[in-house]
Scaffold this active site. Structure first.
Site, short mmCIF file in Angstrom:
data_model
loop_
_atom_site.label_atom_id
_atom_site.label_comp_id
_atom_site.label_asym_id
_atom_site.label_seq_id
_atom_site.Cartn_x
_atom_site.Cartn_y
_atom_site.Cartn_z
N GLY A 146 0.82 -1.21 0.00
CA GLY A 146 0.00 0.00 0.00
C GLY A 146 0.85 1.26 0.00
N TYR A 184 1.31 3.19 -2.56
CA TYR A 184 1.80 3.45 -3.91
C TYR A 184 3.29 3.81 -3.89
CZ TYR A 184 -3.12 3.18 -4.99
OH TYR A 184 -4.41 2.74 -5.10
N SER A 243 -1.33 -2.89 7.28
CA SER A 243 -1.69 -4.29 7.49
C SER A 243 -0.49 -5.09 8.01
CB SER A 243 -2.23 -4.91 6.21
OG SER A 243 -1.28 -4.86 5.18
N ASP A 303 6.33 -5.30 -2.33
CA ASP A 303 5.66 -4.26 -3.10
C ASP A 303 6.55 -3.88 -4.28
OD1 ASP A 303 3.12 -2.35 -2.32
OD2 ASP A 303 4.53 -1.31 -3.65
N HIS A 321 -3.80 -8.23 -8.12
CA HIS A 321 -5.11 -8.82 -8.37
C HIS A 321 -5.30 -9.23 -9.83
CE1 HIS A 321 -6.00 -7.61 -4.34
NE2 HIS A 321 -5.98 -6.33 -4.63
N ASP A 332 -9.76 -10.05 -2.67
CA ASP A 332 -10.37 -9.29 -3.77
C ASP A 332 -10.56 -10.15 -5.01
OD1 ASP A 332 -10.50 -7.02 -2.20
OD2 ASP A 332 -8.55 -6.29 -2.83
#
Length: 390
Positions: free
Chosen positions: A199, A201, A210, A227, A271, A297
């Site tokens: 998260g 970005y 999280s 990430d 995703h 998701d």
């Protein structure tokens, strides 16, 4: 975080399983100050924001035999305790606890009792002689904010998501009960959890809520986050971030070799259907038996190309299409050593909930890693083979 600090933290975590004797060995090896510093950081991380309290300084004195380590903390209303540079004599309240007792309380399963914390000083020169009882109570509540971090007990996931500014607060209102039920057996263990997607970005110091939530939920856990952007400013004790893509096969193999095996993998990354499958085929074989692979998701990706019955936006149809796609991929033979990981043979359970799937890896399947295998990294790039006894 340096390698030495990481080794120190892992030594402290593991010592909790060995009781007082093992904790004593770790303290004597690393030194009272080094171990105490780890414990203070953990207490500050877990502590509750102070409520209805007076601004106060709290001295936290951790002892090991005749050795003592004192940290002065500032406590203000609506904030969590923080270190200060004040002198020891300036503390309004002084708390004392043995290092061994605190290690066992912080890093073992919730005992429900808390550590043996003693108040050795309260408002020097004033104390209980003060006629301002309301102020005394507010000072005491400031000390309570510090004590709140000295326990392995933690609130539920939904509460932790709010506390640690997780970007998943809204979704966790629905999924938190499922996470808590499926992860209950792992909560007090030395788990290694990997989350794809941090998260924030491209901003290096943003995101990671999280990861902090999982660190709090698993008091003995080592948490890893991946990430596509650099997130190293978020690294701290028990949280390690790595930069990479979930569709990069070489990166995933290196990740497992250096930091696996994992007990929990949570895919909350791109995703994209192809990325989800690539990550799964590389990470699921390295998941420890009895562990969980979670895909979030589900409706964010269209699985129509993998299953004609999949309907975009329908998480149940998407999950079923995902399983079919995974079985197809896993049946092709993914390992360089010629082995063929069988999803149907190792999958102990598939739990589908709103927009999320929990896949449980079996603990007693042929070819799976036995539960006695060390949780420390040992991968050499090839999944070990365990052959049934003849």
């Amino acid at each position: 975080m340096t390698t030495t600090r990481t080794e120190l933290v892992e030594s402290v975590l593991r010592s909790a399983s060995g009781g007082w004797r093992r904790v004593t060995e770790v303290v004597e090896r690393w030194g009272t100050d080094a171990v105490a510093a780890v414990l203070v950081d953990e207490i500050l991380f877990r502590s509750e924001p102070a409520a209805d309290c007076a601004t106060a300084t709290v001295g936290l004195e951790l002892t090991h035999g005749s050795a003592r380590h004192t940290t002065i903390l500032d406590v203000t209303e609506r904030s969590r305790p923080a270190r200060t540079g004040a002198a020891t004599a300036d503390a309004d309240v002084r708390l004392e606890c043995s290092i061994a007792d605190l290690v066992l309380e912080l890093y073992r399963s919730d005992t429900g009792r808390g550590p043996d914390m003693r108040v050795t000083r309260f408002l020097p020169g004033e104390g209980h002689l003060s006629s301002d009882t309301e102020r005394l109570h507010r000072i005491a509540r400031a000390a309570d904010a510090v004590v709140s971090g000295c326990t392995s007990h933690s609130p539920g996931l939904a509460t932790l998501a709010l506390r640690h500014d997780s970007d998943r607060c809204s979704s966790l209102q629905l999924s938190a009960p499922h996470f808590e039920r499926h992860f209950r057996a792992l909560r007090g263990q030395e788990v290694r959890l990997l989350e794809l997607g941090i998260g924030g970005y491209e901003r290096p110091d943003q995101g990671g809520g999280s990861l902090r939530m999982w660190k709090h939920f698993f008091p003995r856990g080592q948490i890893y986050g991946v990430d596509v952007f650099d997130k190293s400013p978020l690294d701290e004790d028990r949280i390690t971030t790595l930069r990479g893509r979930q569709d990069d096969r070489e990166f995933l193999d290196r990740l497992c070799r250096d930091h696996g095996p994992f007990d929990v993998v949570i895919d909350d990354g791109s995703h994209a259907a192809g990325d989800v499958l690539t990550a799964f085929e590389h990470l699921y074989p390295r998941l420890r038996p009895g562990g969980w692979y979670v895909i979030e998701d589900l409706s964010a990706s269209s699985w129509a190309r993998h299953d004609g019955d999949a309907v975009p936006g329908d998480s149940i149809a998407a999950a079923l299409a995902l399983v079919n796609a995974l079985r197809e991929r896993m049946g092709r033979g993914l390992r360089a050593d010629g082995g063929s990981p069988d999803l149907a043979g190792s999958l102990a359970g598939l739990n589908l909930h709103h927009n999320i799937a929990f896949l449980e890896k079996g603990a007693g399947v042929a070819g799976a890693l036995p539960q006695w295998v060390s949780r420390r990294p040992f991968w050499n790039g090839v999944t070990p083979q365990v052959h049934p006894a003849r």
